[in-house]
Design a protein around this motif. Structure first.
Motif, PDB file in Angstrom:
ATOM      1  N   UNK A  89     -13.950  22.071   6.608  1.00  0.00           N
ATOM      2  CA  UNK A  89     -12.864  21.612   7.801  1.00  0.00           C
ATOM      3  C   UNK A  89     -12.047  20.735   7.161  1.00  0.00           C
ATOM      4  N   UNK A  90     -10.657  20.935   7.273  1.00  0.00           N
ATOM      5  CA  UNK A  90      -9.711  19.933   6.671  1.00  0.00           C
ATOM      6  C   UNK A  90      -9.361  19.031   7.966  1.00  0.00           C
ATOM      7  N   UNK A  91      -9.537  17.588   7.664  1.00  0.00           N
ATOM      8  CA  UNK A  91      -9.173  16.641   8.561  1.00  0.00           C
ATOM      9  C   UNK A  91      -8.113  15.924   8.364  1.00  0.00           C
ATOM     10  N   UNK A  92      -7.531  15.599   7.122  1.00  0.00           N
ATOM     11  CA  UNK A  92      -6.391  15.151   6.918  1.00  0.00           C
ATOM     12  C   UNK A  92      -5.318  15.979   6.150  1.00  0.00           C
ATOM     13  N   UNK A  93      -4.011  16.134   6.390  1.00  0.00           N
ATOM     14  CA  UNK A  93      -3.196  16.957   5.725  1.00  0.00           C
ATOM     15  C   UNK A  93      -1.817  16.325   5.219  1.00  0.00           C
ATOM     16  N   UNK A  94      -1.881  16.117   4.020  1.00  0.00           N
ATOM     17  CA  UNK A  94      -0.707  15.770   3.508  1.00  0.00           C
ATOM     18  C   UNK A  94       0.025  14.502   4.011  1.00  0.00           C
ATOM     19  N   UNK A  95      -1.139  13.425   4.216  1.00  0.00           N
ATOM     20  CA  UNK A  95      -0.788  11.911   4.852  1.00  0.00           C
ATOM     21  C   UNK A  95      -0.010  11.096   3.764  1.00  0.00           C
TER      22      UNK A  95
ATOM     23  N   UNK B 297       0.736  -1.268  -0.027  1.00  0.00           N
ATOM     24  CA  UNK B 297       0.140   0.130  -0.061  1.00  0.00           C
ATOM     25  C   UNK B 297       0.939   1.285   0.086  1.00  0.00           C
ATOM     26  N   UNK B 298       0.419   2.293  -0.813  1.00  0.00           N
ATOM     27  CA  UNK B 298       1.400   3.407  -0.604  1.00  0.00           C
ATOM     28  C   UNK B 298       0.400   4.618  -0.787  1.00  0.00           C
ATOM     29  N   UNK B 299       0.300   5.270   0.149  1.00  0.00           N
ATOM     30  CA  UNK B 299      -0.487   6.562   0.419  1.00  0.00           C
ATOM     31  C   UNK B 299       0.490   7.746   0.107  1.00  0.00           C
ATOM     32  N   UNK B 300      -0.113   8.758  -0.585  1.00  0.00           N
ATOM     33  CA  UNK B 300       0.812   9.898  -1.024  1.00  0.00           C
ATOM     34  C   UNK B 300       0.210  11.090  -1.026  1.00  0.00           C
ATOM     35  N   UNK B 301       0.705  12.078  -0.205  1.00  0.00           N
ATOM     36  CA  UNK B 301      -0.013  13.330  -0.031  1.00  0.00           C
ATOM     37  C   UNK B 301      -1.620  13.526  -0.068  1.00  0.00           C
ATOM     38  N   UNK B 302      -2.229  12.683   1.180  1.00  0.00           N
ATOM     39  CA  UNK B 302      -3.688  12.856   0.902  1.00  0.00           C
ATOM     40  C   UNK B 302      -4.092  13.932   1.954  1.00  0.00           C
TER      41      UNK B 302
ATOM     42  N   UNK C 286      -4.225  13.920  -3.486  1.00  0.00           N
ATOM     43  CA  UNK C 286      -3.250  12.551  -3.020  1.00  0.00           C
ATOM     44  C   UNK C 286      -3.695  11.404  -3.828  1.00  0.00           C
ATOM     45  N   UNK C 287      -3.122  10.179  -3.492  1.00  0.00           N
ATOM     46  CA  UNK C 287      -3.392   8.835  -4.082  1.00  0.00           C
ATOM     47  C   UNK C 287      -3.093   7.654  -3.363  1.00  0.00           C
TER      48      UNK C 287
END
Ligand SMILES: Nc1ncnc2c1ncn2[C@@H]1O[C@H](COP(=O)(O)OP(=O)(O)OP(=O)(O)O)[C@@H](O)[C@H]1O
Ligand SMILES: [Mg+2]
Length: 274
Positions: A25-31, A2-7, A67-68
């Motif tokens: 409201x932003x909940x996730x930042x660049x995860x 699994x690769x999560x990028x900039x979510x 993100x992806x």
């Protein structure tokens, strides 16, 4: 795996003057993070830090703003995704509502067999599969005719785990899946999860707010703090954390471990006083 990028994920703010309000409201930042095959990654964070939101993104239930996510090199959402390849299955905390109360155990698990048959274009010998799966989670065929209300919390959660495995996934996401069980049952279920992971060569994502269960089950831990990745550590090196939130969490668990000593001291004092 699994690769999560900039979510980034945001939700429309409620209590806006009109229904057309655009405030978010932003909940996730660049995860960003990745998970290796066969690994168990713990996602740890306090309530509201965005763990479940991240979980929903990872299994394709929620589209991020940015993100992806890639599973085995293929995008989770989009055209590049081959049908019937990587499968991610989910077990939620609230097993009482995630199991239809009118379904017997055999039907709850049977639904997953249907999904698998369709996806893999096969016919399963459902009775044999059911028996194998129940055995895997420490139950027997005697439970197959029961309704959810006829099972204990731990037994029902085992059924939910069996149901998640029945689709033949490569990855299982557990969102606070053992949090509402008592401590003894938690350990039993975690041992069971370890055993299943080895037998089936599965990759786990384990969302929780409980550090102790992470250290028991996971090889690495991601600390999520206010929607951001605060730190990712191997569990063996957990004592080396530097982020203030991760440190605080670690200290609180160490305090907790010290309690039995304190209790023993108190007891001695009390006995002496008597
Ligand atoms: N569908 C939604 N619409 C609006 N806001 C949402 C939605 N889903 C989550 N949120 C908000 O996003 C934030 C993160 O929620 P999330 O459920 O991901 O937290 P969590 O870390 O899983 O918390 P908990 O440990 O309590 O389960 C919260 O402030 C929540 O109110
Ligand atoms: Mg949650």
């Amino acid at each position: 795996m699994i690769k999560a990028e900039h979510i980034d994920v945001s939700f429309r703010k409620e209590n806006q003057e009109t229904v057309f309000g655009k405030e978010r409201q932003q909940v996730l930042f660049d995860v960003s993070f990745d998970v290796k095959e066969g690994e168990c990654l713990g996602i740890l964070g306090e309530s509201g830090s965005g763990k479940s939101t991240l979980g929903r993104v990872l299994c394709g239930l929620l589209k991020p703003d940015k993100g992806s996510v890639e599973l085995e090199g293929l995008p989770l959402i989009g055209r590049g995704r081959k049908r019937g390849k990587t499968v991610i299955s989910v077990v939620f905390q609230d097993y009482t509502t995630s199991a239809n109360p009118r379904f017997r155990v055999r039907d709850l698990i049977g639904e997953s067999f249907l999904v698998r048959e369709k996806r893999e274009r096969i016919r399963l010998d459902r009775e044999t599969e059911l028996e194998k799966l129940l055995e895997l989670v420490g139950l027997d065929m005697g439970y197959s005719e029961r309704f959810p209300h006829e099972l204990s919390g731990g037994q029902l959660q085992r059924v939910c785990i069996a149901r998640a495995i029945a689709v033949n996934p490569r990855i299982i996401l557990f969102d606070e899946a053992i949090s509402s069980l008592d401590a003894h049952t938690q350990v039993q279920v975690m041992d069971l999860l370890k055993e299943i992971q080895e037998k089936r060569k599965l990759t786990y994502l384990f969302i929780t707010h409980d550090l102790t269960s992470v250290t028991y089950l996971c090889s690495r831990v991601l600390f999520l703090y206010q929607g951001k990745v605060a730190e990712i550590r191997d569990v063996e090196d957990i004592a080396k954390v530097t982020h203030p939130y991760a440190k605080k969490l670690l200290e609180s668990v160490m305090d907790f471990d010290r309690i039995p000593e304190l209790e023993a001291d108190k007891k001695d004092g009390w006995e002496q006083a008597v």
